[in-house]
Design a protein around this motif. Sequence first.
Motif, mmCIF file in Angstrom:
data_model
loop_
_atom_site.group_PDB
_atom_site.id
_atom_site.type_symbol
_atom_site.label_atom_id
_atom_site.label_comp_id
_atom_site.label_asym_id
_atom_site.label_seq_id
_atom_site.Cartn_x
_atom_site.Cartn_y
_atom_site.Cartn_z
ATOM 1 N N UNK A 423 37.488 -20.364 33.692
ATOM 2 C CA UNK A 423 37.087 -21.561 34.437
ATOM 3 C C UNK A 423 37.127 -22.832 33.588
ATOM 4 N N UNK A 424 37.113 -22.673 32.247
ATOM 5 C CA UNK A 424 37.132 -23.825 31.345
ATOM 6 C C UNK A 424 38.472 -24.015 30.634
ATOM 7 N N UNK A 425 39.503 -23.344 31.145
ATOM 8 C CA UNK A 425 40.776 -23.336 30.430
ATOM 9 C C UNK A 425 41.772 -24.393 30.905
ATOM 10 N N UNK A 426 41.470 -25.081 31.982
ATOM 11 C CA UNK A 426 42.425 -26.043 32.559
ATOM 12 C C UNK A 426 42.790 -27.117 31.532
ATOM 13 N N UNK A 427 44.074 -27.383 31.392
ATOM 14 C CA UNK A 427 44.570 -28.404 30.469
ATOM 15 C C UNK A 427 44.946 -27.861 29.109
ATOM 16 N N UNK A 453 45.617 -25.233 39.627
ATOM 17 C CA UNK A 453 46.308 -24.420 40.636
ATOM 18 C C UNK A 453 46.501 -22.988 40.143
ATOM 19 N N UNK A 454 46.831 -22.856 38.874
ATOM 20 C CA UNK A 454 47.025 -21.529 38.298
ATOM 21 C C UNK A 454 45.711 -20.767 38.243
ATOM 22 N N UNK A 455 44.643 -21.433 37.819
ATOM 23 C CA UNK A 455 43.328 -20.783 37.770
ATOM 24 C C UNK A 455 42.905 -20.345 39.166
ATOM 25 N N UNK A 473 41.504 -9.916 27.180
ATOM 26 C CA UNK A 473 40.306 -9.588 27.966
ATOM 27 C C UNK A 473 40.733 -8.778 29.182
ATOM 28 N N UNK A 474 40.386 -7.502 29.207
ATOM 29 C CA UNK A 474 40.833 -6.613 30.282
ATOM 30 C C UNK A 474 40.304 -7.034 31.649
ATOM 31 N N UNK A 475 39.216 -7.789 31.685
ATOM 32 C CA UNK A 475 38.637 -8.236 32.957
ATOM 33 C C UNK A 475 39.201 -9.580 33.403
ATOM 34 N N UNK A 476 39.967 -10.223 32.556
ATOM 35 C CA UNK A 476 40.568 -11.536 32.809
ATOM 36 C C UNK A 476 39.499 -12.567 33.200
ATOM 37 N N UNK A 477 38.346 -12.482 32.545
ATOM 38 C CA UNK A 477 37.326 -13.522 32.696
ATOM 39 C C UNK A 477 37.531 -14.609 31.642
ATOM 40 N N UNK A 478 38.150 -14.213 30.538
ATOM 41 C CA UNK A 478 38.478 -15.141 29.463
ATOM 42 C C UNK A 478 39.988 -15.125 29.239
ATOM 43 N N UNK A 479 40.481 -16.183 28.635
ATOM 44 C CA UNK A 479 41.906 -16.266 28.356
ATOM 45 C C UNK A 479 42.103 -16.883 26.980
#
Length: 485
Positions: A423-427, A453-455, A473-479
């Motif tokens: 959620x904090x990865x945009x940009x 849009x990707x998020x 991250x296997x849960x894809x909560x982090x990137x």
Amino acid sequence: MTEKQSQHRAPIMEALIEFKKMRVVPFDVPGHKRGKGNKELTDFLGERCMSLDVNAMKPLDNLCHPVSVIYEAEQLAAEAFGAANAFFMVNGTTSAVQTMIMSVCKRGDKVILPRNVHRSAINALILCGAIPVYVNPEVNHRLGISLGMRLSEVEKAILQNPDAKAVFINNPTYYGICSNLKAITELAHRHNMQVLVDEAHGTHFYFGKNLPLSAMAAGADMSSVSMHKSGGSLTQSSFLLTGKNSNASYVRQIINLTQTTSGSYLLLSSLDISRKKLALEGEEIFAKVVQMSQYARDEINKIGDFYAYSKELINGDTVFDFDTTKLSINTFDVGLAGIEVYDILRDEYDIQIEFGDIGNILAYISVGDRQQDLERLVSALSEIRRRYKRDKGGMLRHEYINPLVAVAPQEAFYAPKKSVPLSQSVGQVCSESVMCYPPGIPILAPGEQITSEIVEYILYAKEKGCFLTGTEDMEVNHINVISKE
């Protein structure tokens, strides 16, 4: 010896049969010693299978440097596919795709390719350091699927990047969409660029009648063919085909950089036997497959809301042709994501289809299917529509988002990185891949900028039940993103 007579042979199978008659005492690997060392495994897989799981030796040739039976089998495969050379691949078509790219590109070299490539192509760029020049495919907004490469866009990319080494093409796509392969090949060759074709889903093009043009027939330089998909060999077995202008000895060297030195004779013999069957019976087999697919397509379109699409999509450019063996079905008007229909079919009807994405499902039809199985699928879809149809408001409509490439894939993958909440990865710039598997086309690849849009798409795919892979991250909560510190 005529072509038809030669294709009756299966040299690897014949050598294994002769070897089995010899009753050789094994003081080599594998350690199960023809199954005697693991009764449970032998009971499960069968004595014949275990007795043929053998190591390379003089009577059976060596996959890394074939000089006898494997060499003969590769020659027969090349003849059957209309190629100058055919290489037996036991690391799957992933290995074949990566070999194609690494055979023509070194670090810093450019390769022109559509962004909706399989993860194996992106990973090849990470391995060899080549620079992608993406031709963004157009999208059919009704179906939410990416299409083929527009010829004018390929020409534009070539003119803007005259130093590119190759043009890479998906043909067909997972959904059955075919580009203008011959025109793109001729265009690339006029500019001294090689043409590499991912034909993972196009084995049947070489043997069926009235199907889209194959890569070798179009004059491509190299092609990767998933024989285990529509060709009937064992999972993980594929062919790498090369044209007359490729350096076969160098290609073999590249294959040997990553392919196992312990090639499975179960996989090798399955390639050999399946090639024989398709060479002798392929036209009849795939005529039946086309007929079965069309029957199912017609019946599904009578249900309502589900849309099984076909040649009516052809526009002479981004959909130059369509693979009519593909039973691709849009689910949007039922109010269900493709992955939701996929799950319902498996969990409630014991029907396993190939994949479901945001708006489509694919039922893979091949030589092993039966009419009664298709009738069961049609009946299940009719019932799903009756039981689960809902309003389609709020559904995402697409499976492809144009990327914003900031850094080359290899540089991004190996750059200093940090893990941040999605959620904090945009940009920020992604340093790993995120994809739904199947089909395995990255939503994000290393070096691409993360957008809102990707998020949104990733969160929607997670909510609908897509199987997301590629991230640490296997849960894809982090990137993982490139660290600027």
